[in-house]
Design a protein around this motif. Sequence first.
Motif, PDB file in Angstrom:
ATOM      1  N   GLU A  77       0.810  -1.218   0.000  1.00  0.00           N
ATOM      2  CA  GLU A  77       0.000   0.000   0.000  1.00  0.00           C
ATOM      3  C   GLU A  77       0.847   1.273   0.000  1.00  0.00           C
ATOM      4  OE1 GLU A  77      -4.101  -1.528   2.108  1.00  0.00           O
ATOM      5  OE2 GLU A  77      -2.359  -1.177   3.398  1.00  0.00           O
ATOM      6  N   PHE A  78       2.134   1.158   0.276  1.00  0.00           N
ATOM      7  CA  PHE A  78       3.044   2.288   0.119  1.00  0.00           C
ATOM      8  C   PHE A  78       3.577   2.390  -1.311  1.00  0.00           C
ATOM      9  CE2 PHE A  78       3.260   1.563   4.697  1.00  0.00           C
ATOM     10  CZ  PHE A  78       3.258   2.857   5.202  1.00  0.00           C
ATOM     11  N   ARG A  79       3.286   1.389  -2.156  1.00  0.00           N
ATOM     12  CA  ARG A  79       3.848   1.353  -3.507  1.00  0.00           C
ATOM     13  C   ARG A  79       2.756   0.971  -4.505  1.00  0.00           C
ATOM     14  NH1 ARG A  79       8.359  -2.732  -3.594  1.00  0.00           N
ATOM     15  NH2 ARG A  79       8.890  -1.722  -5.584  1.00  0.00           N
ATOM     16  N   THR A  80       1.665   1.710  -4.482  1.00  0.00           N
ATOM     17  CA  THR A  80       0.513   1.333  -5.301  1.00  0.00           C
ATOM     18  C   THR A  80       0.777   1.518  -6.796  1.00  0.00           C
ATOM     19  OG1 THR A  80      -0.458   3.539  -5.018  1.00  0.00           O
ATOM     20  CG2 THR A  80      -1.123   1.828  -3.467  1.00  0.00           C
ATOM     21  N   ARG A  81       1.569   2.521  -7.152  1.00  0.00           N
ATOM     22  CA  ARG A  81       1.867   2.700  -8.582  1.00  0.00           C
ATOM     23  C   ARG A  81       2.642   1.497  -9.112  1.00  0.00           C
ATOM     24  NH1 ARG A  81       1.893   2.866 -13.080  1.00  0.00           N
ATOM     25  NH2 ARG A  81       2.085   4.587 -14.584  1.00  0.00           N
ATOM     26  N   THR A  82       3.526   0.986  -8.285  1.00  0.00           N
ATOM     27  CA  THR A  82       4.304  -0.189  -8.675  1.00  0.00           C
ATOM     28  C   THR A  82       3.435  -1.433  -8.741  1.00  0.00           C
ATOM     29  OG1 THR A  82       6.352   0.700  -7.745  1.00  0.00           O
ATOM     30  CG2 THR A  82       6.209  -1.700  -7.983  1.00  0.00           C
ATOM     31  N   ASP A 132      -0.751  16.207   9.088  1.00  0.00           N
ATOM     32  CA  ASP A 132      -1.990  15.438   9.238  1.00  0.00           C
ATOM     33  C   ASP A 132      -2.161  14.463   8.081  1.00  0.00           C
ATOM     34  OD1 ASP A 132      -2.836  16.979   7.067  1.00  0.00           O
ATOM     35  OD2 ASP A 132      -3.968  18.385   8.295  1.00  0.00           O
ATOM     36  N   GLY A 133      -3.349  13.898   7.924  1.00  0.00           N
ATOM     37  CA  GLY A 133      -3.607  12.925   6.877  1.00  0.00           C
ATOM     38  C   GLY A 133      -3.538  13.488   5.475  1.00  0.00           C
ATOM     39  N   SER A 134      -3.429  14.811   5.345  1.00  0.00           N
ATOM     40  CA  SER A 134      -3.274  15.417   4.023  1.00  0.00           C
ATOM     41  C   SER A 134      -2.052  14.889   3.296  1.00  0.00           C
ATOM     42  CB  SER A 134      -3.144  16.939   4.142  1.00  0.00           C
ATOM     43  OG  SER A 134      -4.212  17.519   4.834  1.00  0.00           O
ATOM     44  N   VAL A 135      -1.017  14.463   4.048  1.00  0.00           N
ATOM     45  CA  VAL A 135       0.243  14.067   3.415  1.00  0.00           C
ATOM     46  C   VAL A 135       0.181  12.679   2.783  1.00  0.00           C
ATOM     47  CG1 VAL A 135       1.535  15.459   5.074  1.00  0.00           C
ATOM     48  CG2 VAL A 135       1.287  12.996   5.476  1.00  0.00           C
ATOM     49  N   MET A 136      -0.887  11.929   3.022  1.00  0.00           N
ATOM     50  CA  MET A 136      -0.908  10.546   2.552  1.00  0.00           C
ATOM     51  C   MET A 136      -0.946  10.496   1.036  1.00  0.00           C
ATOM     52  SD  MET A 136      -3.090   8.421   5.306  1.00  0.00           S
ATOM     53  CE  MET A 136      -2.611   8.444   7.044  1.00  0.00           C
ATOM     54  N   THR A 137       0.027   9.828   0.466  1.00  0.00           N
ATOM     55  CA  THR A 137       0.159   9.717  -0.987  1.00  0.00           C
ATOM     56  C   THR A 137      -0.964   8.884  -1.563  1.00  0.00           C
ATOM     57  OG1 THR A 137       2.546   9.824  -0.637  1.00  0.00           O
ATOM     58  CG2 THR A 137       1.786   9.184  -2.823  1.00  0.00           C
ATOM     59  N   THR A 138      -1.296   7.807  -0.883  1.00  0.00           N
ATOM     60  CA  THR A 138      -2.471   6.994  -1.177  1.00  0.00           C
ATOM     61  C   THR A 138      -3.096   6.622   0.160  1.00  0.00           C
ATOM     62  OG1 THR A 138      -0.998   5.065  -1.346  1.00  0.00           O
ATOM     63  CG2 THR A 138      -1.715   6.081  -3.404  1.00  0.00           C
ATOM     64  N   GLY A 139      -4.331   6.109   0.121  1.00  0.00           N
ATOM     65  CA  GLY A 139      -5.087   5.969   1.358  1.00  0.00           C
ATOM     66  C   GLY A 139      -5.051   4.619   2.027  1.00  0.00           C
ATOM     67  N   ALA A 140      -4.660   3.554   1.299  1.00  0.00           N
ATOM     68  CA  ALA A 140      -4.655   2.194   1.832  1.00  0.00           C
ATOM     69  C   ALA A 140      -6.055   1.796   2.296  1.00  0.00           C
ATOM     70  CB  ALA A 140      -3.639   2.042   2.956  1.00  0.00           C
ATOM     71  N   ASP A 195       3.790   6.130  -5.903  1.00  0.00           N
ATOM     72  CA  ASP A 195       4.421   5.457  -4.773  1.00  0.00           C
ATOM     73  C   ASP A 195       4.795   6.482  -3.702  1.00  0.00           C
ATOM     74  OD1 ASP A 195       4.201   3.092  -6.144  1.00  0.00           O
ATOM     75  OD2 ASP A 195       6.339   2.927  -6.634  1.00  0.00           O
ATOM     76  N   TRP A 196       4.655   6.083  -2.455  1.00  0.00           N
ATOM     77  CA  TRP A 196       5.101   6.943  -1.358  1.00  0.00           C
ATOM     78  C   TRP A 196       6.631   7.095  -1.428  1.00  0.00           C
ATOM     79  CZ3 TRP A 196       2.503   7.845   3.763  1.00  0.00           C
ATOM     80  CH2 TRP A 196       1.130   7.622   3.727  1.00  0.00           C
ATOM     81  N   PRO A 197       7.158   8.213  -0.906  1.00  0.00           N
ATOM     82  CA  PRO A 197       8.618   8.346  -0.825  1.00  0.00           C
ATOM     83  C   PRO A 197       9.209   7.667   0.403  1.00  0.00           C
ATOM     84  CG  PRO A 197       7.579  10.375  -0.116  1.00  0.00           C
ATOM     85  CD  PRO A 197       6.465   9.463  -0.562  1.00  0.00           C
ATOM     86  N   ILE A 198       8.388   6.952   1.158  1.00  0.00           N
ATOM     87  CA  ILE A 198       8.866   6.148   2.283  1.00  0.00           C
ATOM     88  C   ILE A 198       8.276   4.753   2.168  1.00  0.00           C
ATOM     89  CG2 ILE A 198       9.173   8.111   3.838  1.00  0.00           C
ATOM     90  CD1 ILE A 198       6.572   7.310   5.219  1.00  0.00           C
TER      91      ILE A 198
END
Length: 530
Positions: A115-120, A494-502, A132-135
């Motif tokens: 879920e941190f790498r959804t594009r992949t 806050d939750g605004s930073v989430m790249t994707t939501g999982a 993808d998240w940067p972490i």
Amino acid sequence: MTHPSGDRFGTPIDLDTEAVVIIGSGAGGGTVAYELTRRGIPCVVLEAGPYLRPDDYENDEWAAFQQMAWLDHRTTSGGYRVSKDFPHLPAWIVKAVGGSTTHWSGATPRFREYEFRTRTYYGDVEGANLLDWPITLEELAPYYDLAEKAIGSTHRHGRPPLPANNNYKVLAEGARRVGYLHYATGPYGTNAEPYDGRPASIQDGFNFQGDKNTSKWSTAVREIPRALETGRCDLRARAHAVQVTHDARGRANGVHYLDAEGNLHRQAARVVCVAGNSIETPRLLLMSASALHPDGLANSSGQLGRNYMRHTTGTVYARFDQPVRMYRGETMAGIVADEARLDTSRGFVGGYYLETLSLGPAFLAAFADPGAWGREFTEILDAYSHTAGLWIVGEDLPQESNRVTLNTDATDQWGLPVPNVNFADHPNDVALREHGYQRADLLYEAVGALGIHHTPPYPATHNLGTARMSARPEDGVVNAHGEAHDVPGLFVSDGSVMTTGAAANPTLTIVALAIRQAEHIASRFAAGDL
């Protein structure tokens, strides 16, 4: 003019003194405040709502809603059901010290590695703005540990589970009969036994209106009081931030805010952390446009306000011939995790959880089928004591068109443009929700349900995206530590930073990210880099 003393708590910090200014006191802002002050860094916390204590909480759902909810004027668009049923209430969140941690149910699952790498993992999904998240999960795992210990999550680090209430017993037996393997009463952020200065749950039912017993974790119970005890926290309640400012070099240097009487103040800042939830955070940054940032502060990518996510949700209620009394015990202390997996054979990407849920009669009447009338509707209410309920909560995909913008045709009580929330389901969201409904139906039919009702989504309690993390500045708003790509010293917490939501409920991840961010800020303070 000084801020009214009746809404100021802790150690006063002069308005001209540089400090870390934190806007919002919920899961992100409250955590950052404590983590910084305990490290010796002075903080000013600006909270738009009042400071409610446990004794202040109303034990009546409608009265509590009026007491706690963020009811400032907002508008909606996009054609989703909420914009029709609740056009001025896109989100069911709290305006008070502690933010929505005073209202949250308590479920604390972690995000999964994919879920941190959804594009992949998901590839190019048409219409979705995946990234993808940067972490990675590996990087965040130690902070998940710290967050679970701070919250006191059950089933984690040797802490016992909560006892099963009837709503969970129905869920668990249905799960067993349909072949699910992963179900339990947690992880959950309410104590099963005394922990960290908080008592054990007394199984007192609803906790969406605040927990008078304080067995449920919130930043109003734990982080904010501890920050105040350090002597380095100046908490200003009823302080509504209206602009983040920067110096000639573009570095964040202050916050303008309104007090309860509408008087304007400025607090100088060495660092600004914005933690106003995924609607108010982009609204504030858009209102903070300047000559250097004409499209809004931290918006050089054009991604500010975009990629708004609210989780794909739906609720299922089942009627039985015997009493269930779903309202007894902890509200969401029951999770089936089998569907939270990477499995595209189901017809969609992403996954979802099935979690126990109960609402009081008044809220059930409001949310079960807004606008409905007649015998089919009253059957739902007549069977209240014989009803079990669960909530589908799953990943929804970020879309650029799902966004928060300024509605300059409508103003709030201060005369400021209100946020407009535009949202429409992605086809993947629809497929996931329908799969969840079908599986929930099978689960309840397996234990003899006499009738089953699906509710449509209602005002969002999980608001994500809108200032997402990205490795490249052109793809998002903040970097891997939540600092704006184009405004040094400006962080989003806050939750605004989430790249994707999982699929997971977001609070645990928000707290983990906030602990990590505070550690990063403190290390840069020590190095003289901030």
